[in-house]
Design an enzyme around this catalytic site. Structure first.
Site, PDB file in Angstrom:
ATOM      1  N   ASP A 122      11.303  -7.469   8.901  1.00 55.38           N
ATOM      2  CA  ASP A 122      10.884  -7.518   9.650  1.00 55.38           C
ATOM      3  C   ASP A 122      11.065  -8.461  10.929  1.00 55.38           C
ATOM      4  OD1 ASP A 122       9.120  -9.311   8.656  1.00 55.38           O
ATOM      5  OD2 ASP A 122       7.641  -8.270   9.554  1.00 55.38           O
TER       6      ASP A 122
ATOM      7  N   ASN B   9      -5.015  -8.256   7.570  1.00 52.57           N
ATOM      8  CA  ASN B   9      -5.177  -7.460   8.256  1.00 52.57           C
ATOM      9  C   ASN B   9      -5.125  -6.146   7.686  1.00 52.57           C
ATOM     10  OD1 ASN B   9      -2.799  -7.674   8.747  1.00 52.57           O
ATOM     11  ND2 ASN B   9      -3.432  -7.218  11.385  1.00 52.57           N
TER      12      ASN B   9
ATOM     13  N   HIS C  23      -1.772  -5.912   6.737  1.00 54.14           N
ATOM     14  CA  HIS C  23      -0.624  -5.048   7.178  1.00 54.14           C
ATOM     15  C   HIS C  23       0.721  -5.423   6.296  1.00 54.14           C
ATOM     16  CE1 HIS C  23       1.063  -9.013   9.433  1.00 54.14           C
ATOM     17  NE2 HIS C  23       0.905  -8.984   8.660  1.00 54.14           N
TER      18      HIS C  23
ATOM     19  N   GLU D 133       1.332  -2.436  11.327  1.00 52.47           N
ATOM     20  CA  GLU D 133       0.230  -3.095  10.994  1.00 52.47           C
ATOM     21  C   GLU D 133      -1.501  -1.848  10.974  1.00 52.47           C
ATOM     22  OE1 GLU D 133      -0.195  -6.019  11.795  1.00 52.47           O
ATOM     23  OE2 GLU D 133       0.432  -6.880  13.339  1.00 52.47           O
TER      24      GLU D 133
HETATM   25  P1  PGA Z   1       1.980 -14.740   4.771  1.00 54.16           P
HETATM   26  O1  PGA Z   1       2.347 -13.834   5.650  1.00 54.16           O
HETATM   27  O2  PGA Z   1       3.057 -14.267   3.432  1.00 54.16           O
HETATM   28  O3  PGA Z   1       2.593 -15.805   5.832  1.00 54.16           O
HETATM   29  O4  PGA Z   1       0.824 -14.647   4.448  1.00 54.16           O
HETATM   30  C1  PGA Z   1       1.804 -12.694   4.611  1.00 54.16           C
HETATM   31  C2  PGA Z   1       1.966 -11.251   5.867  1.00 54.16           C
HETATM   32  O5  PGA Z   1       1.589 -11.257   7.426  1.00 54.16           O
HETATM   33  O6  PGA Z   1       2.623 -10.199   5.983  1.00 54.16           O
END
Ligand code: PGA
Length: 230
Positions: free
Chosen positions: A67, A127, A129, A134
């Site tokens: 992404d 959350n 995702h 999302e």
């Molecule tokens: P993080 O993010 O590895 O910085 O905890 C994970 C994500 O939001 O996919």
């Protein structure tokens, strides 16, 4: 292939997690054939990529980003492409570096981008995702531009972005479901609750990661802290 009845879940001591996942990645590189890996960036993969940079030869691998933010300057250090370069590519000796295909957020998007994947390494958002898919994302969603949840946009600032992104581009759940292998990497007790929902709750678009349970070759690589509520 996974055992019938659910995804493969590997629970590893916190201090061994990065080394164990690195050894598993090394095992996929044995024959030196060209491969395409789709990689997440962010906090979770940082210690992992440090070990990859030390130990792996990724010269036969094309890395594509999972992404990318929209609305950040080309030289913003919080961009996903910048994190990938900083965390994985630059620390590697040149002869072991992968080729990297970034996401051009201004170009027209192919809904099936990036095409066939040998491996997708994805993190888990607080959350639920995956990438920037999302809550509410359909299981067969294409690669596309997306609006971000508040917590996701704020995450960019935690990664050092100079401003809040206005959106994102993410590989969709559809192309991820087509990957030969999917690895979900999760560490830390702050993720234990969402890990429990994603693995033991209903398969629901409310928790996009739960939709990956049906992938035929998915492995969840959890450290003990992240697995604390299973
Ligand atoms: P993080 O993010 O590895 O910085 O905890 C994970 C994500 O939001 O996919």
């Amino acid at each position: 292939m996974n055992a019938p009845g659910g995804p493969l879940v590997e629970v590893i001591a916190d201090e061994d997690w990065a080394a164990v996942v690195t050894s598993a990645a090394d095992g996929l590189l044995d024959d030196g054939r060209p491969q395409r890996w789709c990689l997440a960036t962010g906090a979770t993969p940082r210690p992992l990529y440090r070990q990859w940079a030390e130990r792996l030869d990724l010269s036969a691998v094309e890395v594509v980003l999972l992404d990318e933010w929209i609305g950040l300057d080309a030289d913003d250090p919080g961009r996903c492409a910048a994190m990938l370069h900083h965390d994985l590519v630059e620390p590697m000796p040149e002869q072991r570096r992968p080729t990297v295909t970034a996401i051009d957020v201004d170009a027209p998007l192919d809904p099936q981008w990036p095409g066939p994947l040998d491996l997708a390494v994805v993190g888990l958002g607080a959350n639920g995702h995956v990438g920037m898919n999302e809550p509410g994302t359909a299981p067969d969603s294409p690669t596309r531009r997306v609006d971000l949840a508040e917590t996701t946009a704020a995450g960019a600032l935690r990664y050092g972005a100079r401003r809040r992104p206005t959106g994102g581009v993410t590989v969709g759940l559809g192309p991820l479901q087509q990957a030969r292998r999917v690895w979900v990497i999760v560490t830390g007790d702050h993720k234990a609750g969402i890990v429990e929902r994603a693995l033991n709750g209903p398969e629901t678009t409310d928790v996009p990661a739960s939709l990956l349970r049906s992938h035929p070759a998915v492995t969840w690589w959890l450290d003990h802290s992240a697995a604390g509520r299973l």
